[in-house]
Write a protein that holds these residues in place. Structure first.
Motif, PDB file in Angstrom:
ATOM      1  N   GLU A 297     102.463  20.076  38.854  1.00 39.89           N
ATOM      2  CA  GLU A 297     101.391  19.441  39.611  1.00 39.89           C
ATOM      3  C   GLU A 297     100.542  20.482  40.318  1.00 39.89           C
ATOM      4  O   GLU A 297     100.950  21.627  40.491  1.00 39.89           O
ATOM      5  N   ALA A 298      99.340  20.068  40.710  1.00 40.93           N
ATOM      6  CA  ALA A 298      98.441  20.913  41.486  1.00 40.93           C
ATOM      7  C   ALA A 298      98.046  20.169  42.751  1.00 40.93           C
ATOM      8  O   ALA A 298      97.887  18.949  42.736  1.00 40.93           O
ATOM      9  N   GLY A 299      97.887  20.899  43.839  1.00 39.73           N
ATOM     10  CA  GLY A 299      97.636  20.273  45.132  1.00 39.73           C
ATOM     11  C   GLY A 299      96.261  19.621  45.251  1.00 39.73           C
ATOM     12  O   GLY A 299      95.333  19.948  44.530  1.00 39.73           O
ATOM     13  N   PHE A 300      96.138  18.694  46.197  1.00 34.68           N
ATOM     14  CA  PHE A 300      94.903  17.980  46.485  1.00 34.68           C
ATOM     15  C   PHE A 300      94.412  17.219  45.247  1.00 34.68           C
ATOM     16  O   PHE A 300      95.168  16.970  44.319  1.00 34.68           O
ATOM     17  N   GLY A 301      93.128  16.833  45.231  1.00 32.72           N
ATOM     18  CA  GLY A 301      92.579  16.101  44.097  1.00 32.72           C
ATOM     19  C   GLY A 301      92.247  17.031  42.944  1.00 32.72           C
ATOM     20  O   GLY A 301      92.346  18.258  43.061  1.00 32.72           O
ATOM     21  N   PHE A 302      91.804  16.446  41.837  1.00 32.47           N
ATOM     22  CA  PHE A 302      91.507  17.268  40.664  1.00 32.47           C
ATOM     23  C   PHE A 302      90.377  18.248  40.960  1.00 32.47           C
ATOM     24  O   PHE A 302      90.374  19.371  40.442  1.00 32.47           O
ATOM     25  N   ASP A 303      89.413  17.837  41.791  1.00 32.61           N
ATOM     26  CA  ASP A 303      88.248  18.680  42.049  1.00 32.61           C
ATOM     27  C   ASP A 303      88.596  19.942  42.837  1.00 32.61           C
ATOM     28  O   ASP A 303      87.787  20.870  42.901  1.00 32.61           O
ATOM     29  N   PHE A 310      93.291  25.321  36.567  1.00 33.45           N
ATOM     30  CA  PHE A 310      92.655  25.743  35.314  1.00 33.45           C
ATOM     31  C   PHE A 310      91.959  27.097  35.465  1.00 33.45           C
ATOM     32  O   PHE A 310      92.116  27.984  34.620  1.00 33.45           O
ATOM     33  N   ASP A 311      91.176  27.246  36.536  1.00 31.59           N
ATOM     34  CA  ASP A 311      90.302  28.414  36.660  1.00 31.59           C
ATOM     35  C   ASP A 311      91.028  29.678  37.116  1.00 31.59           C
ATOM     36  O   ASP A 311      90.596  30.786  36.800  1.00 31.59           O
ATOM     37  N   ILE A 312      92.108  29.525  37.870  1.00 31.83           N
ATOM     38  CA  ILE A 312      92.822  30.695  38.399  1.00 31.83           C
ATOM     39  C   ILE A 312      94.165  30.882  37.693  1.00 31.83           C
ATOM     40  O   ILE A 312      94.382  31.878  37.009  1.00 31.83           O
ATOM     41  N   LYS A 313      95.056  29.896  37.830  1.00 31.72           N
ATOM     42  CA  LYS A 313      96.404  30.073  37.303  1.00 31.72           C
ATOM     43  C   LYS A 313      96.414  30.180  35.777  1.00 31.72           C
ATOM     44  O   LYS A 313      97.049  31.081  35.217  1.00 31.72           O
ATOM     45  N   LYS A 361      84.841   9.835  38.761  1.00 34.90           N
ATOM     46  CA  LYS A 361      84.312  11.195  38.894  1.00 34.90           C
ATOM     47  C   LYS A 361      85.375  12.231  38.543  1.00 34.90           C
ATOM     48  O   LYS A 361      85.083  13.240  37.888  1.00 34.90           O
ATOM     49  N   HIS A 362      86.596  11.993  38.965  1.00 39.99           N
ATOM     50  CA  HIS A 362      87.679  12.922  38.625  1.00 39.99           C
ATOM     51  C   HIS A 362      87.925  12.945  37.112  1.00 39.99           C
ATOM     52  O   HIS A 362      88.180  14.007  36.534  1.00 39.99           O
ATOM     53  N   LEU A 363      87.853  11.781  36.474  1.00 35.95           N
ATOM     54  CA  LEU A 363      87.992  11.734  35.013  1.00 35.95           C
ATOM     55  C   LEU A 363      86.859  12.502  34.331  1.00 35.95           C
ATOM     56  O   LEU A 363      87.073  13.201  33.339  1.00 35.95           O
ATOM     57  N   GLU A 364      85.680  12.392  34.889  1.00 37.76           N
ATOM     58  CA  GLU A 364      84.532  13.148  34.360  1.00 37.76           C
ATOM     59  C   GLU A 364      84.789  14.647  34.477  1.00 37.76           C
ATOM     60  O   GLU A 364      84.489  15.421  33.556  1.00 37.76           O
ATOM     61  N   ASN A 365      85.356  15.068  35.621  1.00 36.05           N
ATOM     62  CA  ASN A 365      85.657  16.489  35.821  1.00 36.05           C
ATOM     63  C   ASN A 365      86.689  16.988  34.814  1.00 36.05           C
ATOM     64  O   ASN A 365      86.604  18.113  34.311  1.00 36.05           O
ATOM     65  N   ILE A 366      87.682  16.153  34.519  1.00 36.95           N
ATOM     66  CA  ILE A 366      88.727  16.547  33.558  1.00 36.95           C
ATOM     67  C   ILE A 366      88.118  16.810  32.189  1.00 36.95           C
ATOM     68  O   ILE A 366      88.516  17.742  31.486  1.00 36.95           O
ATOM     69  N   LYS A 367      87.129  15.993  31.808  1.00 36.62           N
ATOM     70  CA  LYS A 367      86.508  16.144  30.490  1.00 36.62           C
ATOM     71  C   LYS A 367      85.890  17.516  30.285  1.00 36.62           C
ATOM     72  O   LYS A 367      85.810  18.017  29.171  1.00 36.62           O
ATOM     73  N   HIS A 368      85.442  18.135  31.387  1.00 40.39           N
ATOM     74  CA  HIS A 368      84.820  19.462  31.284  1.00 40.39           C
ATOM     75  C   HIS A 368      85.802  20.511  30.769  1.00 40.39           C
ATOM     76  O   HIS A 368      85.390  21.547  30.246  1.00 40.39           O
ATOM     77  N   PHE A 369      87.103  20.237  30.932  1.00 34.70           N
ATOM     78  CA  PHE A 369      88.115  21.196  30.499  1.00 34.70           C
ATOM     79  C   PHE A 369      88.656  20.871  29.103  1.00 34.70           C
ATOM     80  O   PHE A 369      89.515  21.585  28.592  1.00 34.70           O
ATOM     81  N   GLY A 370      88.171  19.798  28.502  1.00 32.82           N
ATOM     82  CA  GLY A 370      88.550  19.467  27.137  1.00 32.82           C
ATOM     83  C   GLY A 370      89.997  19.085  26.952  1.00 32.82           C
ATOM     84  O   GLY A 370      90.570  19.289  25.879  1.00 32.82           O
TER      85      GLY A 370
END
Length: 392
Positions: A297-303, A310-313, A361-370
């Motif tokens: 898991e990752a902390g806080f919301g997807f945003d 995704f971007d760091i780890k 909106k969170h689902l939309e953000n997930i799509k950016h990562f494919g």
């Protein structure tokens, strides 16, 4: 029953039995009593990591009630094991300070918990204490250089950014003046204390690949400036070797178990609002080395937490999840729809509808990562069928 009552009624398996489910015998783990153990870094296996499937659990924007990412992560791992998929859940260690505050522990809830709950939420295997000591060693060496060595590095005390840490919420120590008491006690300057989970050492430990990498990263810690504006790093104080030595055991991930006797790896705990907000790279890779599936898991919301995942780890570690589970509660959606906190247990379909754009909106953000996404509703007994159908 309460979470604590459920945990205390559980019959724990010896940690050697949990290790055997990962293909490890008793000689291959470092035991901390009957129910906890450290896994040596030698068990990392890149070929197995490449084959293993990583699943990330995230959530909608956080609310005061909590969404249940840890509970969902543990429950998902239990379910995968039930259907014959060799799965390990890999989570962060809880910080001790919030355990005694409003937030409480971080070992799941109900029948979706990791055990021994009390140990994990308190001192566990001493990782946080080791991080605290390593952090404060650097702080002591900074003041030692300014005071005892006649400031050989010409550090400007006004620019020192390295505070001290302790694993307790103590507001009175957030801003302090150190070095009081006369010439033998140091050079007075402003400083303060952060909670251990906010230490840069914690963030570094959770990105390190091995001890050598950990030492190099610690050496790169910025301390402050000289009087002529030159940057000073931990390596300039020759602190990084001793600090790494204090972390030689803490770098090894911790093996415990779920309520149903499945493997759980708990390691590291940086905050997501100031760091990467997820367990260590080593812990995740260890789970992937020893299991076909890993739930993390990752902390806080997807945003925030998941995008940092995704971007760091993922970029640092060279890994990527195969799927994302986005956790939401009816309570959270009503809260985002404007429903007051005290009224969240009341049925309000319109508030749920008003809160759905947050989920979307969170689902939309997930799509950016494919990466494919699954929405998980963390259901409570007071959720009405009409509210649930509104989301479905």
């Amino acid at each position: 029953m309460t979470d604590l009552e459920i945990a205390q009624k559980a019959t724990l398996l010896p940690i050697t039995e949990i290790a055997s489910k990962l293909g490890l015998d008793s000689e291959e783990i470092e035991m901390y009593g009957k129910f906890k153990a450290k896994i040596p870094l030698s068990k990392l296996d890149q070929e197995a990591i490449d084959r293993s499937k990583l699943i990330l659990v995230s959530a909608v924007s956080p609310t005061p009630a909590g969404e249940g990412k840890t509970t969902t992560s543990i429950g998902l791992a239990e379910g995968l094991n039930r259907i014959g998929k060799r799965t390990t859940v890999v989570l962060r260690e809880p910080s001790l300070g919030p355990v005694f505050g409003m937030k409480g522990g971080a070992t799941g809830g109900g029948y979706s918990q990791v055990l021994p709950m009390e140990d994990i939420n308190l001192h566990f295997t001493g990782d946080f204490a080791a991080i605290e000591k390593a952090h404060n060693l650097l702080a002591a060496l900074i003041d030692h250089d300014i005071q005892r060595k006649k400031n050989s590095l010409k550090i400007d005390p006004r620019t020192v950014s390295w505070k001290r840490v302790m694993d307790m919420n103590d507001r009175a120590l957030r801003k302090v003046v150190v070095g009081l008491g006369g010439p033998t006690m140091g050079v007075p300057r402003e400083s303060g204390f952060d909670i251990t989970a906010a230490s840069e050492i914690m963030a570094i430990l959770c990105l390190a690949e091995n001890l050598a990498d950990l030492k190099e990263r610690i050496g790169n810690i910025f301390v402050g400036y000289t009087f002529d504006k030159q940057a000073i790093y931990a390596r300039d104080l020759k602190a990084h070797g001793a600090m790494t030595a204090l972390l030689k055991d803490a770098i090894q991930p911790n093996l415990v178990q779920t309520l149903e006797g499945n493997p759980a790896i708990i390691h590291g705990g940086p905050f997501a609002n100031i760091a990467q907000g997820t367990n260590s790279v080593i812990a995740t890779k260890m789970g992937m080395s020893l299991s076909d599936y890993v739930v993390t898991e990752a902390g806080f919301g997807f945003d925030l937490g998941a995008e940092k995942f995704f971007d760091i780890k993922c970029r640092s570690a060279g890994i990527s999840p195969r799927a994302v589970v986005l956790v939401a509660t009816i309570r959270a959606l009503k809260y985002h729809g404007g429903k007051p906190l005290k009224e969240l247990n009341e049925t309000d379909v319109d508030a749920v509808k008003r809160g759905l754009p947050n989920l979307e909106k969170h689902l939309e953000n997930i799509k950016h990562f494919g990466v494919p996404a699954v929405v998980a509703i963390n259901q409570f007994t007071f959720d009405s069928e009409e509210e649930l159908q509104t989301v479905v």
